[in-house]
Design an enzyme around this catalytic site. Structure first.
Site, mmCIF file in Angstrom:
data_model
loop_
_atom_site.group_PDB
_atom_site.id
_atom_site.type_symbol
_atom_site.label_atom_id
_atom_site.label_comp_id
_atom_site.label_asym_id
_atom_site.label_seq_id
_atom_site.Cartn_x
_atom_site.Cartn_y
_atom_site.Cartn_z
ATOM 1 N N ASP A 487 0.828 -1.207 0.000
ATOM 2 C CA ASP A 487 0.000 0.000 0.000
ATOM 3 C C ASP A 487 0.864 1.259 0.000
ATOM 4 O O ASP A 487 2.068 1.219 0.315
ATOM 5 C CB ASP A 487 -0.877 -0.037 1.268
ATOM 6 C CG ASP A 487 -2.211 0.659 1.092
ATOM 7 O OD1 ASP A 487 -2.350 1.440 0.138
ATOM 8 O OD2 ASP A 487 -3.106 0.414 1.917
ATOM 9 N N ASP A 557 -10.459 2.191 -3.550
ATOM 10 C CA ASP A 557 -10.975 2.012 -2.186
ATOM 11 C C ASP A 557 -12.493 2.063 -2.174
ATOM 12 O O ASP A 557 -13.112 1.818 -1.150
ATOM 13 C CB ASP A 557 -10.447 3.132 -1.281
ATOM 14 C CG ASP A 557 -9.174 2.703 -0.576
ATOM 15 O OD1 ASP A 557 -8.744 1.563 -0.780
ATOM 16 O OD2 ASP A 557 -8.613 3.529 0.173
HETATM 17 C C1 DGJ Z 1 -5.830 1.831 1.866
HETATM 18 C C2 DGJ Z 1 -6.206 0.610 1.078
HETATM 19 O O1 DGJ Z 1 -6.636 0.941 -0.185
HETATM 20 C C3 DGJ Z 1 -7.240 -0.183 1.857
HETATM 21 O O2 DGJ Z 1 -7.677 -1.262 1.095
HETATM 22 C C4 DGJ Z 1 -6.624 -0.624 3.141
HETATM 23 O O3 DGJ Z 1 -5.564 -1.511 2.881
HETATM 24 C C5 DGJ Z 1 -6.144 0.576 3.921
HETATM 25 N N1 DGJ Z 1 -5.293 1.417 3.130
HETATM 26 C C6 DGJ Z 1 -5.415 0.156 5.161
HETATM 27 O O4 DGJ Z 1 -4.875 1.196 5.842
#
Ligand code: DGJ
Length: 738
Positions: A487, A557
């Site tokens: 991430d 997201d």
């Molecule tokens: C952003 C990601 O896109 C989410 O899926 C998740 O992993 C969060 N970060 C976790 O902090």
């Protein structure tokens, strides 16, 4: 008019005939010439030309305000001619492809054609991701050398043509053979001048949770700049420029796609010239780029992939899809179907514990999930997003048995174990930051700006890169994880590095990306069995550069099925379904509170790489049965979704319906997905015409055994009768029977 369908080695050739270079593969041609023995002039990029006799030649004409590098020829001015790699200060006042400054502050250069070389295959780009060829028979590369005798510097322009893909890759090298240092201020990998201005420009813009909006507008009489200075390719603008003939559509007409194989700051320029030409450029963003090239040093630019299609936007997408799937993605997962996963994030957020994970995992295994992914929150003191990034040690309070034993137990349930990292970041409240405050990106003068309560580590510093590599590698070794979600949840501000010398501070943005790539290359090499999924708060770094190291990306997201239809549709302009992480999530949806039927959430998620991201234990028995059946179904057709050809049929970014179909590589199976977003009292329903079928074959619809001709499905189409109510969908499977 028929094009040759499949190239072979004899179709792929690079030739020089007099002053003309011609690059082709039997389906596309790229042509430029050397004028006055010095200047490269672009002539043509388009449909294959069998015998080029010199048409579309540059038109020499004496016009007002024109500078004349050849004093004997007033008709010759660089400002009026189509250039191949333009500089400034010789009279072309359009956007230059590069700007160099010498030690004494001079920004005038004179790079002239010096020679060429043809290389079989495609050389790799040191330290950078790139499309590759497997063996010399798959590609051929032309390298043109330009030289500035005063500076004693060379520019090498590389062009690769592929036997099997209608794409040309371009990148450049700058080589300083002189004694003085030269400073690079601007560097484009590609510059191309199109004749006329009768084009539309299509780009993919957006934001966090609303990525890849398709933005088509007319090219007008000035410049458009598409760029990122955020430290990553960004959800705001993808490094992609698509030029289309005005009348081109999804399936008809000429389209030229440019995509940058790079994950950091970029700039693309689409500039209309005074004499009705369009210049397209793609390269480093001069706002954050600068590079000192010492004596004897070489700088290699990232590459641009240029795709030509004479069968509309879909033809272009299909070339990008197959090229990226087969010759950009690497590793064991390149040709392997991807596992159905369950991700803990929207099930638990930071409230994650061993017991809950194990019971959710047991439920997931029972329903057919193949990979259990522990997302954020698993490491010590990570109870909110305000702390602990950088301290990659397991949290024994949350996982009393330890993360290794959790991984082992999950494997005993028959699933793989996956784990989340955000390795490029550090929380101010972390042992890492307390020990190494100088490891973050920040200026020497000001307090750095926080974002999601975190700082960005300085990846220009090899010590930091080693730390990151080691932290991830240790956990992978210990847990034997088979999947990593990587991430990156903030953009980069306060560009400054305690590691880099003062005069090299402007190199930080690019050095950051080179550092990142070096870590990923090491991880790929040492953990070849691990499936890496890229993520930057969703699709914030969904670019061709990352796909070289991580063959899939969490697309957004935003997990709402309706929003996802739009995001995935936009993503498909460049990227194949196999690279697209898409999950079934809970209702009401956590981002938009919408309630959509499970079947529609599934149909949207199965159009990519299927996963689940919810607490399956809370579902009713009926819902669990449905999930079990859907996973079984997906496994039976996923090869078609992941390896097949993709056809966009109805655009949800513009209307109330979404539709697309996949056709397996062997043409035998067709998956057609139809979505109607909002219900309406008239229940109007029109046939949707499928694509990519054989008109002479017969296809059986699996759900009822009815047989249809390919011609019927493609020309008359198929009508869906959606159920009453909003957000309905239908997935059809056809098998070719004769
Ligand atoms: C952003 C990601 O896109 C989410 O899926 C998740 O992993 C969060 N970060 C976790 O902090």
């Amino acid at each position: 008019m028929k094009q040759k369908r499949k190239g072979n080695i004899s179709d792929m050739k690079i030739s020089k005939n007099g002053n003309i270079f011609s690059i082709d593969n039997g389906r596309v041609s790229y042509i430029f010439s050397v004028e006055k023995d010095k200047y490269l002039m672009h002539r043509y990029f388009g449909r294959y030309i069998n015998q080029y006799a010199g048409s579309a030649q540059p038109f020499f004409f004496d016009r007002g305000f024109c500078s004349n590098p050849d004093p004997e020829d007033k008709r010759f001015s660089l400002d009026t001619l189509p250039q191949e790699y333009p500089d400034m200060n010789q009279g072309d006042f359009r956007s230059p492809a590069y700007i160099i400054q010498t030690e004494d502050g001079c920004r005038v250069t004179r790079f002239f054609y010096k020679g060429y070389e043809i290389i079989h295959g495609k050389p790799g780009l040191e330290g950078l991701p790139s499309v590759y060829a497997e063996g010399e028979n798959e590609a051929e590369t032309l390298c043109i050398t330009l030289e500035d005798e005063c500076l004693q510097a060379q520019i090498r322009l590389y062009y690769t043509i592929f036997r099997d893909f209608d794409a040309i890759c371009r990148h450049v090298e700058f080589i300083n053979q002189g004694k003085q240092e030269i400073y690079m201020e601007r560097l484009m990998s590609t510059s191309m001048d199109f004749p006329g201005t009768d084009y539309d420009l299509l780009t993919l813009s957006g934001s966090h949770t609303s990525e890849k909006n398709i933005n088509r507008r007319a090219v007008s009489g000035d410049s458009v700049v598409i760029e990122s200075s955020r430290g990553c390719s960004s959800p705001q603008e993808n490094p992609c420029v698509i030029l289309m003939d005005k009348e081109s559509t999804e399936y008809q007409g000429q389209v030229w796609g440019f995509n940058y194989v790079y994950s950091g700051d970029f700039q693309a320029v689409v500039q209309t010239g005074q004499y009705q030409t369009v210049r397209v450029q793609m390269g480093m963003n001069p706002q954050t780029f600068g590079w000192r090239l010492g004596s004897g040093q070489k700088f290699v630019s990232p590459e641009t992939v240029m795709v030509y299609s004479c069968s509309g936007l879909n033809g272009m997408s299909q070339t990008f899809h197959s090229l990226y799937r087969k010759r950009l993605c690497r590793g064991v997962y390149r040709d392997k179907v991807r596992p159905v996963l369950l991700n803990s994030w929207e099930a638990f957020y930071f409230d994650i514990h061993e017991e809950a994970c194990l019971s959710l995992a047991a439920q997931a295994a029972d329903l057919g999930v193949e990979l259990f992914v522990v997302d954020d929150g698993w490491f010590v003191k990570r109870n909110t997003d305000r702390a602990a990034l950088g301290d990659w040690r397991e949290d024994r309070e949350k996982f009393p048995g330890g993360i290794c034993s959790l991984a082992e137990k999950i494997r005993e349930m028959g699933m793989g174990f996956g784990i989340w990292f955000e390795p490029e970041m550090v929380s101010p409240d972390s042992d890492l930051y307390r020990a190494h405050p100088d490891w973050i990106i920040r200026s020497s003068l000001y307090d750095p700006v926080l974002s999601r309560t975190q700082y960005v580590l300085d990846l220009s510093n090899p010590e930091v890169c080693d730390f990151i590599y080691q932290s991830v590698a240790d956990i992978l070794e210990k847990t034997k994880a088979s999947y990593v979600k990587w991430d990156m949840n903030r953009h980069i501000t306060d560009l400054g590095s305690a590691y880099l010398k003062e005069k090299c501070q402007r190199e930080l943005s690019h050095r950051y990306i080179l550092g990142l790539y070096s870590i990923l290359e090491r991880l790929n090499r040492n953990f070849p069995e691990v499936l890496f999924e890229g993520c930057s708060s969703g699709g914030g770094r969904y670019d061709a550069g990352m796909l070289y190291y991580m063959p899939q990306t969490w697309a957004s997201d935003n997990t709402d099925a309706v929003c996802r239809l739009k995001i995935q549709y936009g993503t498909s302009i460049l990227f194949p379904a196999i690279t697209m992480g898409s999950h079934v999530s809970d209702v009401p949806n956590h981002q938009v509170r919408r309630i959509t039927p499970l079947s529609t959430r599934f149909a949207a998620a199965m159009s990519g790489n299927l996963g689940y991201e919810l607490d399956l234990r809370k579902m009713s028995e009926e819902e669990k049965r449905e999930v079990k059946e859907e996973i079984r179904f997906y496994k039976s057709i996923r090869e078609v979704i992941q390896m097949g050809r993709f056809y966009r049929l109805k655009n949800p970014q513009r209307g109330n319906e979404a539709a697309w179909n996949f056709v397996s590589e062997d043409g035998r199976t067709v998956i057609y997905c139809y979505f109607r977003i909002l219900s309406d009292p008239l229940s109007l329903s029109f046939p949707v015409k499928l694509k990519g079928l054989d008109p002479d074959s017969v296809y059986r619809l699996e759900e009822n055994g009815l047989c249809y001709g390919g011609d019927e499905l493609m020309y008359a189409g198929i009508t869906s009768y959606p159920e009453k109510g909003d957000f309905s969908s239908h997935v059809y499977v056809f098998q070719k029977i004769k």
